[in-house]
Design a protein around this motif. Structure first.
Motif, PDB file in Angstrom:
ATOM      1  N   ARG A   3       1.130  -1.015  -0.091  1.00 48.07           N
ATOM      2  CA  ARG A   3      -0.090   0.323  -0.126  1.00 48.07           C
ATOM      3  C   ARG A   3       0.960   1.261  -0.361  1.00 48.07           C
ATOM      4  O   ARG A   3       0.789   2.601  -0.597  1.00 48.07           O
ATOM      5  N   ALA A   4       2.517   1.487   0.295  1.00 48.34           N
ATOM      6  CA  ALA A   4       2.548   2.426   1.055  1.00 48.34           C
ATOM      7  C   ALA A   4       3.688   2.932  -0.254  1.00 48.34           C
ATOM      8  O   ALA A   4       3.853   4.053  -0.918  1.00 48.34           O
ATOM      9  N   GLU A   5       3.792   1.500  -1.160  1.00 50.52           N
ATOM     10  CA  GLU A   5       3.613   1.622  -2.890  1.00 50.52           C
ATOM     11  C   GLU A   5       2.985   1.955  -3.715  1.00 50.52           C
ATOM     12  O   GLU A   5       3.825   3.185  -4.648  1.00 50.52           O
ATOM     13  N   LEU A   6       1.771   1.513  -3.355  1.00 48.78           N
ATOM     14  CA  LEU A   6       0.781   2.538  -4.413  1.00 48.78           C
ATOM     15  C   LEU A   6       0.576   3.776  -3.639  1.00 48.78           C
ATOM     16  O   LEU A   6       0.303   3.951  -5.608  1.00 48.78           O
ATOM     17  N   ALA A   7       1.394   4.428  -2.829  1.00 46.55           N
ATOM     18  CA  ALA A   7       0.774   5.981  -2.793  1.00 46.55           C
ATOM     19  C   ALA A   7       1.427   6.958  -3.635  1.00 46.55           C
ATOM     20  O   ALA A   7       0.877   7.520  -3.881  1.00 46.55           O
ATOM     21  N   GLY A   8       2.513   5.863  -3.875  1.00 47.37           N
ATOM     22  CA  GLY A   8       2.869   7.086  -5.243  1.00 47.37           C
ATOM     23  C   GLY A   8       3.039   7.065  -5.912  1.00 47.37           C
ATOM     24  O   GLY A   8       3.792   7.365  -6.788  1.00 47.37           O
ATOM     25  N   CYS A   9       1.832   5.510  -6.519  1.00 46.78           N
ATOM     26  CA  CYS A   9       1.960   5.509  -8.373  1.00 46.78           C
ATOM     27  C   CYS A   9       0.281   6.419  -8.491  1.00 46.78           C
ATOM     28  O   CYS A   9      -0.311   5.453  -9.649  1.00 46.78           O
TER      29      CYS A   9
END
Length: 489
Positions: A435-441
């Motif tokens: 989820r943390a990585e997706l927030a930057g996408c």
């Protein structure tokens, strides 16, 4: 046999040996043949009796030339076995005729049955050129070939008249064939073909030793060709089955952009336990997207995957009711009677209208879908349910969501979040990190987002083992405004 008569004096020593003394082995030749006289003795009535046994020393009889010839033949058979290792059937054919033409005859010809009816021939002459063609002549017109193709013992070359061979079969200037050998290429049960060797008139005829060598070579060639043919058949069957098991080609649905990614656990494998399927809308209804994870890995899991995909195809008319679809699918899997074979699924019914996408999502024991909003916020869709194929009665909870422009729903299997790696090599990638990585996408196109998720999991695992991974990204298709696409005056 006991040795007596005139030849005895050549071998038996005249000296008398006492009891208990070891008697020597006498050696010599009679009429050019090597013999050994081997003594045996025993005591009978106080008297020592000696009997000399005459044994032909066949192994000593071989001349240096015959020894060299045997070594050359053994070396040829060993080299042939090393070269006949290809699992390509055509290459095995080529190698067989090339080796035979180079070492055994002036012309080599292999005749093999064609699929269906007829035969084809592969030639090779002294120049090493290989010719392939369908045979117009019948095998019954060639002496010894019909028998070889049926697996009968080979006809001795001295009984075969090469002048009876139809002229079109003799190539490379064979106006006057001198001698010919025909032998079967053994296969499983029946021969895989027949090997024909021809020598020009004036060249030495085939000796008994050369015919024996030809049969030994044919045995090796037949074994190699049988293995190559079996491999080709299995590869063809696997390719046909694999075609049905592979994930479908990704295509955009009405008003929806889709991207998919799939990575099996095994190196070089194409299928595994993770799968997805796409069913476009019919009659202005909802499209259905399915993502699942079958218990197990490799081909065995892929077989169950194929059964599930076929069942879903049949259950498609019930897709308006996710619970009913999953109930019927649960019954199908339970019929297998194996409690270790189960599957987790997420069903996504999709409808597009006026630039927005409405979705109904139902999880059956599967990781919850994630929604990436345009502002970078990541939401977990609260759908839960029982996994499929374990208990008779399952329960699920369907959740509806809405996607606006630039927003994406991400479906994934646990191969992503449970991928183990990191600095210590044992930590799971996990839901929070995803989820943390997706927030930057935010705003990323679906194909780029899928690639990003796969890259993150791949880098996290490194060279370590990982489970099957499957990812699907769903986003509304961007609609053009009336002025878009027009050129400035």
């Amino acid at each position: 046999m006991g040795l007596g008569g005139p030849g005895r004096a050549r071998f038996v020593p005249e000296r008398r040996w006492g009891v208990g003394r070891e008697l020597p082995v006498a050696r010599g030749t009679v009429d050019g043949r090597a013999f050994e006289a081997r003594p045996t003795h025993w005591v009978e009535n106080g008297e020592t009796i000696v009997v000399w046994w005459l044994v032909e020393a066949a192994e000593k009889q071989m001349t240096p030339d015959s020894l060299r010839l045997e070594h050359e033949r053994a070396a040829f058979l060993m080299a042939a076995a090393n070269e006949l290792t290809s699992l390509d059937a055509e290459r095995c054919l080529d190698t067989t005729v090339r080796l035979a033409a180079r070492h055994l005859a002036d012309l080599a010809l292999v005749i093999v049955p064609k699929a269906g009816r007829g035969h084809r021939a592969v030639y090779c002459g002294p120049d090493g050129a290989i010719v392939r063609e369908d045979m117009k002549a019948s095998p019954t017109e060639i002496p010894g070939v019909a028998e070889a193709l049926q697996g009968f013992p080979p006809v001795p070359s001295r009984w075969i008249d090469p002048a009876l061979v139809p002229n079109p079969l003799l190539r490379h200037g064979f106006d006057e064939p001198g001698s010919m050998v025909v032998t079967a290429l053994p296969g499983p049960g029946t021969p895989v073909g027949a090997l024909v060797l021809v020598r020009k008139a004036g060249n030495a005829a085939f000796s008994d030793g050369e015919e024996s060598l030809t049969r030994q070579f044919a045995a090796r060639a037949g074994t190699a060709m049988s293995a190559a043919r079996l491999y080709a058949e299995q590869a063809s069957i696997t390719e046909i089955l694999m075609r049905e098991l592979l994930p479908p080609q990704t295509r955009d649905m009405d008003g929806v952009r889709l991207a998919t990614g799939y990575r099996p656990s095994g190196l070089g494998e194409q299928v595994g336990g993770d799968f997805y399927d796409l069913f476009p809308a019919v009659d202005d209804g909802e499209s259905l997207i399915v993502l699942g994870d079958v218990c197990g890995k490799g081909l065995e899991a892929a077989v169950l995957t194929g059964k599930i995909r076929n069942a879903l195809q049949v259950l498609l008319p019930l897709a308006r009711d996710h619970q009913q679809v999953l109930d019927r699918l649960n019954e199908v899997i339970l019929l297998n009677g194996d409690p270790t074979k189960f599957v987790t699924l997420v069903l996504a019914s999709v409808r597009h209208r006026k630039g927005r996408v409405w979705m109904r999502l139902t999880s059956a024991g599967h990781p919850p879908p994630l929604v990436l909003r345009a502002n970078g916020e990541v939401e977990e869709v609260p759908t839960v349910g029982t996994l499929i194929g374990v208990i008779d009665k399952i329960s699920t909870h369907t959740v509806g969501i809405e996607l606006g422009p630039g927003e994406t729903c991400l479906l994934h299997t646990d191969g992503v979040t449970e991928a183990r790696g990191g600095p210590l090599g044992k930590e799971m990638f996990g839901d929070e990190r995803l989820r943390a990585e997706l927030a930057g996408c935010a705003g990323m196109p679906p194909d780029a987002l899928v690639e990003r998720v796969q890259m993150l999991a791949r880098d996290w695992v490194g060279d370590g083992y990982h489970d099957d991974m499957a990812v699907i990204a769903i986003t509304p298709r961007r609609e053009r405004t009336p002025t878009e696409g027009k050129r400035d005056p």
